[in-house]
Design an enzyme around this catalytic site. Sequence first.
Site, PDB file in Angstrom:
ATOM      1  N   GLY A   1       7.242   5.674   7.639  1.00  0.00           N
ATOM      2  CA  GLY A   1       6.428   6.889   7.667  1.00  0.00           C
ATOM      3  C   GLY A   1       6.701   7.652   8.949  1.00  0.00           C
ATOM      4  O   GLY A   1       7.773   7.513   9.558  1.00  0.00           O
ATOM      5  N   SER A   2       5.740   8.444   9.364  1.00  0.00           N
ATOM      6  CA  SER A   2       5.940   9.303  10.534  1.00  0.00           C
ATOM      7  C   SER A   2       5.882   8.484  11.827  1.00  0.00           C
ATOM      8  O   SER A   2       5.275   7.406  11.875  1.00  0.00           O
ATOM      9  CB  SER A   2       4.851  10.372  10.555  1.00  0.00           C
ATOM     10  OG  SER A   2       3.593   9.736  10.625  1.00  0.00           O
TER      11      SER A   2
ATOM     12  N   LYS B   1       0.853  -1.191   0.000  1.00  0.00           N
ATOM     13  CA  LYS B   1       0.000   0.000   0.000  1.00  0.00           C
ATOM     14  C   LYS B   1       0.893   1.247   0.000  1.00  0.00           C
ATOM     15  O   LYS B   1       1.519   1.595   1.000  1.00  0.00           O
ATOM     16  CB  LYS B   1      -0.898   0.050   1.243  1.00  0.00           C
ATOM     17  CG  LYS B   1      -1.931   1.169   1.106  1.00  0.00           C
ATOM     18  CD  LYS B   1      -2.218   1.902   2.388  1.00  0.00           C
ATOM     19  CE  LYS B   1      -1.553   3.211   2.607  1.00  0.00           C
ATOM     20  NZ  LYS B   1      -1.741   4.296   1.685  1.00  0.00           N
TER      21      LYS B   1
ATOM     22  N   GLN C   1       1.877  19.962   3.511  1.00  0.00           N
ATOM     23  CA  GLN C   1       3.283  20.002   3.880  1.00  0.00           C
ATOM     24  C   GLN C   1       3.807  21.436   3.825  1.00  0.00           C
ATOM     25  O   GLN C   1       4.562  21.873   4.688  1.00  0.00           O
ATOM     26  CB  GLN C   1       4.070  19.083   2.940  1.00  0.00           C
ATOM     27  CG  GLN C   1       5.443  18.702   3.441  1.00  0.00           C
ATOM     28  CD  GLN C   1       5.407  17.946   4.758  1.00  0.00           C
ATOM     29  OE1 GLN C   1       4.475  17.201   5.028  1.00  0.00           O
ATOM     30  NE2 GLN C   1       6.407  18.181   5.604  1.00  0.00           N
TER      31      GLN C   1
ATOM     32  N   VAL D   1       2.163   7.914  13.064  1.00  0.00           N
ATOM     33  CA  VAL D   1       1.436   6.800  12.444  1.00  0.00           C
ATOM     34  C   VAL D   1       2.107   5.466  12.805  1.00  0.00           C
ATOM     35  O   VAL D   1       1.434   4.477  13.073  1.00  0.00           O
ATOM     36  CB  VAL D   1       1.331   6.989  10.911  1.00  0.00           C
ATOM     37  CG1 VAL D   1       0.689   5.776  10.262  1.00  0.00           C
ATOM     38  CG2 VAL D   1       0.520   8.235  10.584  1.00  0.00           C
ATOM     39  N   GLY D   2       3.427   5.462  12.860  1.00  0.00           N
ATOM     40  CA  GLY D   2       4.143   4.232  13.214  1.00  0.00           C
ATOM     41  C   GLY D   2       3.718   3.699  14.573  1.00  0.00           C
ATOM     42  O   GLY D   2       3.584   2.488  14.776  1.00  0.00           O
TER      43      GLY D   2
ATOM     44  N   GLU E   1      10.088   2.113  10.383  1.00  0.00           N
ATOM     45  CA  GLU E   1      11.108   3.126  10.086  1.00  0.00           C
ATOM     46  C   GLU E   1      10.398   4.469  10.120  1.00  0.00           C
ATOM     47  O   GLU E   1       9.493   4.706   9.316  1.00  0.00           O
ATOM     48  CB  GLU E   1      11.679   2.918   8.678  1.00  0.00           C
ATOM     49  CG  GLU E   1      12.433   1.630   8.492  1.00  0.00           C
ATOM     50  CD  GLU E   1      13.796   1.638   9.163  1.00  0.00           C
ATOM     51  OE1 GLU E   1      14.238   2.714   9.615  1.00  0.00           O
ATOM     52  OE2 GLU E   1      14.394   0.560   9.254  1.00  0.00           O
TER      53      GLU E   1
ATOM     54  N   CYS F   1      13.997  11.492   5.405  1.00  0.00           N
ATOM     55  CA  CYS F   1      14.014  11.121   6.826  1.00  0.00           C
ATOM     56  C   CYS F   1      15.387  11.381   7.420  1.00  0.00           C
ATOM     57  O   CYS F   1      15.515  11.620   8.610  1.00  0.00           O
ATOM     58  CB  CYS F   1      13.630   9.669   6.990  1.00  0.00           C
ATOM     59  SG  CYS F   1      14.555   8.590   5.905  1.00  0.00           S
TER      60      CYS F   1
ATOM     61  N   GLU G   1      10.167  17.312  13.994  1.00  0.00           N
ATOM     62  CA  GLU G   1      10.491  17.085  12.586  1.00  0.00           C
ATOM     63  C   GLU G   1       9.671  18.047  11.726  1.00  0.00           C
ATOM     64  O   GLU G   1       8.443  18.065  11.795  1.00  0.00           O
ATOM     65  CB  GLU G   1      10.158  15.637  12.197  1.00  0.00           C
ATOM     66  CG  GLU G   1      10.614  15.309  10.794  1.00  0.00           C
ATOM     67  CD  GLU G   1      10.286  13.872  10.366  1.00  0.00           C
ATOM     68  OE1 GLU G   1       9.131  13.446  10.564  1.00  0.00           O
ATOM     69  OE2 GLU G   1      11.173  13.188   9.826  1.00  0.00           O
TER      70      GLU G   1
HETATM   71  P1  NAD Z   1       2.785   9.031   7.041  1.00  0.00           P
HETATM   72  O1  NAD Z   1       3.099   8.449   8.379  1.00  0.00           O
HETATM   73  O2  NAD Z   1       1.791  10.097   6.969  1.00  0.00           O
HETATM   74  O3  NAD Z   1       2.300   7.879   6.038  1.00  0.00           O
HETATM   75  C1  NAD Z   1       3.092   6.737   5.772  1.00  0.00           C
HETATM   76  C2  NAD Z   1       2.177   5.640   5.216  1.00  0.00           C
HETATM   77  O4  NAD Z   1       1.298   5.192   6.262  1.00  0.00           O
HETATM   78  C3  NAD Z   1       1.260   6.089   4.067  1.00  0.00           C
HETATM   79  O5  NAD Z   1       1.169   5.062   3.100  1.00  0.00           O
HETATM   80  C4  NAD Z   1      -0.068   6.305   4.774  1.00  0.00           C
HETATM   81  O6  NAD Z   1      -1.176   6.194   3.924  1.00  0.00           O
HETATM   82  C5  NAD Z   1      -0.038   5.177   5.789  1.00  0.00           C
HETATM   83  N1  NAD Z   1      -0.946   5.347   6.938  1.00  0.00           N
HETATM   84  C6  NAD Z   1      -1.470   6.497   7.419  1.00  0.00           C
HETATM   85  N2  NAD Z   1      -2.274   6.223   8.477  1.00  0.00           N
HETATM   86  C7  NAD Z   1      -2.239   4.883   8.669  1.00  0.00           C
HETATM   87  C8  NAD Z   1      -2.851   4.002   9.617  1.00  0.00           C
HETATM   88  N3  NAD Z   1      -3.643   4.453  10.583  1.00  0.00           N
HETATM   89  N4  NAD Z   1      -2.594   2.686   9.527  1.00  0.00           N
HETATM   90  C9  NAD Z   1      -1.761   2.209   8.572  1.00  0.00           C
HETATM   91  N5  NAD Z   1      -1.164   2.997   7.648  1.00  0.00           N
HETATM   92  C10 NAD Z   1      -1.391   4.320   7.700  1.00  0.00           C
HETATM   93  O7  NAD Z   1       4.210   9.514   6.435  1.00  0.00           O
HETATM   94  P2  NAD Z   1       4.502  10.274   5.079  1.00  0.00           P
HETATM   95  O8  NAD Z   1       4.021  11.692   5.196  1.00  0.00           O
HETATM   96  O9  NAD Z   1       4.061   9.473   3.919  1.00  0.00           O
HETATM   97  O10 NAD Z   1       6.111  10.269   5.073  1.00  0.00           O
HETATM   98  C11 NAD Z   1       6.883  11.180   5.777  1.00  0.00           C
HETATM   99  C12 NAD Z   1       7.385  10.577   7.080  1.00  0.00           C
HETATM  100  O11 NAD Z   1       8.078   9.371   6.803  1.00  0.00           O
HETATM  101  C13 NAD Z   1       8.382  11.456   7.801  1.00  0.00           C
HETATM  102  O12 NAD Z   1       8.112  11.435   9.170  1.00  0.00           O
HETATM  103  C14 NAD Z   1       9.721  10.779   7.515  1.00  0.00           C
HETATM  104  O13 NAD Z   1      10.732  11.022   8.470  1.00  0.00           O
HETATM  105  C15 NAD Z   1       9.315   9.349   7.485  1.00  0.00           C
HETATM  106  N6  NAD Z   1      10.273   8.543   6.752  1.00  0.00           N
HETATM  107  C16 NAD Z   1      11.091   7.705   7.462  1.00  0.00           C
HETATM  108  C17 NAD Z   1      12.044   6.952   6.812  1.00  0.00           C
HETATM  109  C18 NAD Z   1      12.948   6.010   7.564  1.00  0.00           C
HETATM  110  O14 NAD Z   1      13.507   5.115   6.947  1.00  0.00           O
HETATM  111  N7  NAD Z   1      13.119   6.166   8.863  1.00  0.00           N
HETATM  112  C19 NAD Z   1      12.163   7.039   5.414  1.00  0.00           C
HETATM  113  C20 NAD Z   1      11.309   7.912   4.724  1.00  0.00           C
HETATM  114  C21 NAD Z   1      10.364   8.653   5.402  1.00  0.00           C
END
Ligand code: NAD
Length: 498
Positions: A230-231, A177, A333, A234-235, A252, A286, A387
């Site tokens: 992701g963030s 996804k 953003q 959400v993580g 991550e 990130c 961040e």
């Molecule tokens: P996000 O957390 O908003 O979304 C990430 C993914 O999670 C998307 O596909 C989103 O649709 C999905 N998502 C959202 N809500 C969810 C839920 N309740 N359950 C399951 N999935 C859900 O992040 P973003 O805006 O897409 O990306 C930016 C963030 O990602 C920044 O915080 C950045 O630091 C982080 N990031 C981390 C790394 C790493 O390797 N540490 C790499 C790239 C980006």
Amino acid sequence: MAEPKSYRNFIDGEWVEASSRGALEDRSPADKGEVIGTFQDSGEADADAAIAAAARAFRRWRLVPAPKRAEYLFRMGEILLKRKEEYAREMTREMGKPIREARGDVQEAIDVCYHLAGEGRRLHGHTTPSELPNKACFSVRAPIGVCGLITPWNFPMAIPSWKLIPALVCGNAVVLKPASDAPLSSYHLVKICQEVGIPRGVVNYVTGSGAAVGGRLTAHPEVRLISFTGSSEVGRLVNLACADTFKRASLEMGGKNAMIVMDDARLDLAVDGAVWGAFATAGQRCTATSRIIVHKKVLKDFVDRLVERAGGLKIGDPLQESVDLGPLVNEAQLKKVMDYVQIGRDEGADPVLGGVRLTKAEYGRGFFFPPTIFTGVTPEMRIAREEIFGPVVCVLAADGLDDALAIANDTLYGLSSSIYTQDVNRAFTAARDLETGITYVNASTIGAETHLPFGGVKRTGNGHREGAAHTALDIFTEWKTVYVDYSGKLQKAQIDNG
Ligand code: NAD
């Protein structure tokens, strides 16, 4: 203008519409009037169908010998290499990173395919002597089952490849996804899986909201692993949801990466690293450098040079070869970045460069924001702690190495860090003491190589490391220990022999 193309989900080897029949628009952040394509706004039923297909396919795929699975991945690398330019251009259009960086994003997927194709003939386990005669012991990597892969938009092909490719070589079936801001790049990756003939159902692709599709993947009992990038907000939710069904969760997440510049640093090198680290991908990495901690003795000289260099960056259409800084990914953003700039001003920090949205006609149709440098930042300010994920960097002053390390570590995150110094003792001390998953010496905080473990500590990660390194195999396999007793009689292990 031609009608935007409509893209479907890929479930059980077929390109299908979502049951809801809703659509998501993938728009160019450089020109919000340009629709790159429409994607399925899927719901839980679509996620369920994909999970069921993956569960069926897993039963067969896990029995395909790993070297054979790897051959598919090698062919994927070959196709990606051939189409690198085409995919890079589409990536730039869909999420705005400069074309030179988009090529790197596709290259990363190529490297992952080639590296893990080799892994098909390794996937090493362990053998060890038994404590009993006529008994053999060994451990092997076993696939986990159905894996849910949830990805962000900022590395829209590289990050899906970090998850998809190791999952496949290890014998898992997946449901991918992607983020709704950049679904096209992972669509290309999935399309190639089909082209090289990966059996139906092994790879499934479902676009839609995080809550509906992501939420279903994390809740469904047949999904045995979630690999999420992701963030941190959400993580955390993903981790909680995974606990309910005892899934493995590899997370991550966010960063607030610091670069330390010591008084003995080569300042030209440090400025190069700072400009690249803070403003590549408009700060939306990130690993982006978002704090620069500079020894007081060289602070003024460093800031003067940094402002001059960053002020010369070319902002504009990211498809142009000479452009250094493209737009932010979307309006939300952009607003977030502008809010943080205001917070910084209110906190008393000094924006010595940028800080004001670009309004000239050439920027008007996109989400452009200039390189922004704050000086006079202190560690307790929100702009130094949270961040921002935009082209905004904070400069903080330090008295010496201990002070710089303390400031660098005073954060909830722990992804990347760097130190510029010519002193080997300082370099090794920093490499030991910086609380991050990745540390660079005399290089920027960005630019990880794919065959090395990638990930972070504290609120950045939960102990896994991905990429194409051996640690990625640890995410996508379970260790199975096998004992073979060929003595022909009951032999009890030492623990049972009193
Ligand atoms: P996000 O957390 O908003 O979304 C990430 C993914 O999670 C998307 O596909 C989103 O649709 C999905 N998502 C959202 N809500 C969810 C839920 N309740 N359950 C399951 N999935 C859900 O992040 P973003 O805006 O897409 O990306 C930016 C963030 O990602 C920044 O915080 C950045 O630091 C982080 N990031 C981390 C790394 C790493 O390797 N540490 C790499 C790239 C980006």
